[in-house]
Design an enzyme around this catalytic site. Structure first.
Site, PDB file in Angstrom:
ATOM      1  N   LYS A 114       0.837  -1.210   0.000  1.00 59.57           N
ATOM      2  CA  LYS A 114       0.000   0.000   0.000  1.00 59.57           C
ATOM      3  C   LYS A 114       0.871   1.260   0.000  1.00 59.57           C
ATOM      4  O   LYS A 114       0.608   2.199  -0.741  1.00 59.57           O
ATOM      5  CB  LYS A 114      -0.902   0.050   1.249  1.00 59.57           C
ATOM      6  CG  LYS A 114      -1.821  -1.137   1.397  1.00 59.57           C
ATOM      7  CD  LYS A 114      -2.767  -0.967   2.586  1.00 59.57           C
ATOM      8  CE  LYS A 114      -2.079  -0.981   3.936  1.00 59.57           C
ATOM      9  NZ  LYS A 114      -1.479  -2.271   4.318  1.00 59.57           N
ATOM     10  N   ARG A 161      -8.847   0.975   9.709  1.00 56.91           N
ATOM     11  CA  ARG A 161      -8.479  -0.413  10.000  1.00 56.91           C
ATOM     12  C   ARG A 161      -9.503  -1.122  10.864  1.00 56.91           C
ATOM     13  O   ARG A 161      -9.349  -2.305  11.131  1.00 56.91           O
ATOM     14  CB  ARG A 161      -7.151  -0.425  10.740  1.00 56.91           C
ATOM     15  CG  ARG A 161      -5.933  -0.698   9.851  1.00 56.91           C
ATOM     16  CD  ARG A 161      -4.724  -0.467  10.722  1.00 56.91           C
ATOM     17  NE  ARG A 161      -3.589  -1.253  10.435  1.00 56.91           N
ATOM     18  CZ  ARG A 161      -2.467  -0.774   9.896  1.00 56.91           C
ATOM     19  NH1 ARG A 161      -2.408   0.464   9.470  1.00 56.91           N
ATOM     20  NH2 ARG A 161      -1.418  -1.548   9.777  1.00 56.91           N
ATOM     21  N   ARG A 209      11.900  -6.638   4.319  1.00 51.22           N
ATOM     22  CA  ARG A 209      11.771  -5.194   4.085  1.00 51.22           C
ATOM     23  C   ARG A 209      12.796  -4.410   4.916  1.00 51.22           C
ATOM     24  O   ARG A 209      13.043  -4.713   6.076  1.00 51.22           O
ATOM     25  CB  ARG A 209      10.361  -4.749   4.469  1.00 51.22           C
ATOM     26  CG  ARG A 209      10.163  -3.249   4.368  1.00 51.22           C
ATOM     27  CD  ARG A 209       8.728  -2.874   4.284  1.00 51.22           C
ATOM     28  NE  ARG A 209       8.017  -3.043   5.539  1.00 51.22           N
ATOM     29  CZ  ARG A 209       6.715  -2.771   5.675  1.00 51.22           C
ATOM     30  NH1 ARG A 209       6.020  -2.355   4.635  1.00 51.22           N
ATOM     31  NH2 ARG A 209       6.124  -2.939   6.835  1.00 51.22           N
ATOM     32  N   ARG A 215      12.173  -2.417  10.559  1.00 53.45           N
ATOM     33  CA  ARG A 215      11.169  -2.010  11.538  1.00 53.45           C
ATOM     34  C   ARG A 215      11.029  -3.100  12.596  1.00 53.45           C
ATOM     35  O   ARG A 215      11.062  -4.290  12.269  1.00 53.45           O
ATOM     36  CB  ARG A 215       9.812  -1.817  10.843  1.00 53.45           C
ATOM     37  CG  ARG A 215       9.708  -0.513  10.099  1.00 53.45           C
ATOM     38  CD  ARG A 215       8.497  -0.424   9.209  1.00 53.45           C
ATOM     39  NE  ARG A 215       7.233  -0.863   9.806  1.00 53.45           N
ATOM     40  CZ  ARG A 215       6.039  -0.717   9.220  1.00 53.45           C
ATOM     41  NH1 ARG A 215       5.963  -0.123   8.035  1.00 53.45           N
ATOM     42  NH2 ARG A 215       4.938  -1.150   9.789  1.00 53.45           N
ATOM     43  N   ARG A 245       0.544  -9.241  13.317  1.00 59.75           N
ATOM     44  CA  ARG A 245      -0.088  -8.184  12.504  1.00 59.75           C
ATOM     45  C   ARG A 245      -1.055  -8.780  11.489  1.00 59.75           C
ATOM     46  O   ARG A 245      -2.127  -8.228  11.235  1.00 59.75           O
ATOM     47  CB  ARG A 245       0.987  -7.361  11.784  1.00 59.75           C
ATOM     48  CG  ARG A 245       1.767  -6.469  12.747  1.00 59.75           C
ATOM     49  CD  ARG A 245       3.043  -5.968  12.121  1.00 59.75           C
ATOM     50  NE  ARG A 245       2.817  -5.031  11.040  1.00 59.75           N
ATOM     51  CZ  ARG A 245       3.692  -4.791  10.072  1.00 59.75           C
ATOM     52  NH1 ARG A 245       4.854  -5.424  10.059  1.00 59.75           N
ATOM     53  NH2 ARG A 245       3.422  -3.923   9.142  1.00 59.75           N
TER      54      ARG A 245
HETATM   55  P1  AMP Z   1       1.532   0.410   9.133  1.00 61.67           P
HETATM   56  O1  AMP Z   1       2.775   1.125   8.793  1.00 61.67           O
HETATM   57  O2  AMP Z   1       0.316   0.927   8.416  1.00 61.67           O
HETATM   58  O3  AMP Z   1       1.665  -1.088   9.034  1.00 61.67           O
HETATM   59  O4  AMP Z   1       1.234   0.725  10.691  1.00 61.67           O
HETATM   60  C1  AMP Z   1       2.163   0.376  11.680  1.00 61.67           C
HETATM   61  C2  AMP Z   1       1.466   0.299  13.030  1.00 61.67           C
HETATM   62  O5  AMP Z   1       0.897   1.568  13.358  1.00 61.67           O
HETATM   63  C3  AMP Z   1       0.319  -0.686  13.125  1.00 61.67           C
HETATM   64  O6  AMP Z   1       0.731  -2.015  13.362  1.00 61.67           O
HETATM   65  C4  AMP Z   1      -0.466  -0.106  14.304  1.00 61.67           C
HETATM   66  O7  AMP Z   1       0.180  -0.383  15.534  1.00 61.67           O
HETATM   67  C5  AMP Z   1      -0.331   1.397  14.053  1.00 61.67           C
HETATM   68  N1  AMP Z   1      -1.419   1.878  13.164  1.00 61.67           N
HETATM   69  C6  AMP Z   1      -1.283   2.448  11.936  1.00 61.67           C
HETATM   70  N2  AMP Z   1      -2.464   2.770  11.419  1.00 61.67           N
HETATM   71  C7  AMP Z   1      -3.391   2.390  12.331  1.00 61.67           C
HETATM   72  C8  AMP Z   1      -4.812   2.439  12.373  1.00 61.67           C
HETATM   73  N3  AMP Z   1      -5.533   2.946  11.351  1.00 61.67           N
HETATM   74  N4  AMP Z   1      -5.431   1.946  13.474  1.00 61.67           N
HETATM   75  C9  AMP Z   1      -4.730   1.444  14.513  1.00 61.67           C
HETATM   76  N5  AMP Z   1      -3.399   1.343  14.537  1.00 61.67           N
HETATM   77  C10 AMP Z   1      -2.721   1.822  13.455  1.00 61.67           C
END
Ligand code: AMP
Length: 235
Positions: A17, A92, A131, A164, A175
């Protein structure tokens, strides 16, 4: 005629994404809004918000809806979003999706389309565990599929790459489970609204991008015409 592009990029962690949102943002000059990036920035700057969310992120758990919704609301209200935006990693949960609907209705910026990027689970694990991210500019690499020319160093800005914390295997599995349990149900929500488009997320980033562009062209082709005209005008 449509002169904006308001998209949600949807899909499990590792679907690509962020990469696709970056490519769309460069192509159409609309901001890429990633809640994950916003939280990571807050963590790396040592902000109070970062301290509140870090332990959730490190464990692969979702941050509370209230925090995320406030963050997005702030961003959508204050940023200049006339040309549109690309949401990545938000919403989410059903609660987030419903809050987003209410917010967008209030500020009169309804979503044009939701693009769901579909990738098999084994592939997601391979992608996430390999990654590496630039600590300077956030550019993504993969140790096998798109390595930087010089190992561990960003080709764009020269900063160091890191893995990360939530890209370690055990957290990746959590996740993906969280995605299945709390996020996947949103597909039905957007399907019922008629805004959902699913693309095959396998193959190179360019190939996936061409599938994403196909959706935009088919569904929002009046926008493509305006965007193309704008590009010619700006030259
Ligand atoms: P991402 O980079 O989108 O995978 O987000 C990394 C982490 O940020 C996720 O595993 C959550 O802990 C937090 N996070 C990001 N976006 C959201 C969201 N919309 N709702 C809840 N937690 C989020």
């Amino acid at each position: 005629m449509r002169n904006h592009l308001r998209l949600i990029l949807f899909g499990p962690p590792g679907a690509g994404k962020g990469t696709q949102a970056d490519m769309l943002s460069a192509r159409f000059s609309v901001p890429h809004i990633s809640t994950g990036d916003m939280f990571r920035e807050a963590v790396s700057r040592g902000e109070p918000l970062g301290m509140r969310v870090k332990s959730f992120m490190d464990r692969g758990m979702l941050v509370s809806d209230d925090l995320v919704i406030d963050l997005v609301e702030e961003r959508l209200k204050h940023e200049n979003n006339k040309e549109g935006f690309i949401l990545d990693g938000f919403p989410r949960t059903l609660n987030q999706a419903q809050s987003l609907e209410i917010l967008l209705e209030k500020i009169q910026l309804p979503i044009d389309a939701v693009i769901n990027i579909e990738v098999p689970e084994e592939e997601l694990i391979k992608r996430l565990s390999g990654r590496r991210v630039c600590q300077g500019c956030g550019q993504n690499y993969h140790i096998l599929f798109s390595p930087p020319p010089e190992p561990g160093v960003c080709a764009k800005c020269g900063s160091r790459l890191y893995q990360r914390d939530d890209d370690k295997e055990e957290v990746i599995r959590r996740r993906l489970k969280v995605y299945q349990e709390q996020t996947e149900a949103l597909l039905e929500f957007y399907e019922r609204k008629g805004s959902l488009h699913t693309v095959d997320g396998s193959g190179s980033r360019e190939l996936i991008f061409s599938r994403v562009l196909d959706v935009i062209e088919k569904e929002l082709n009046d926008y493509i015409e305006v965007a193309a005209r704008d590009r010619i005008d700006k030259k």
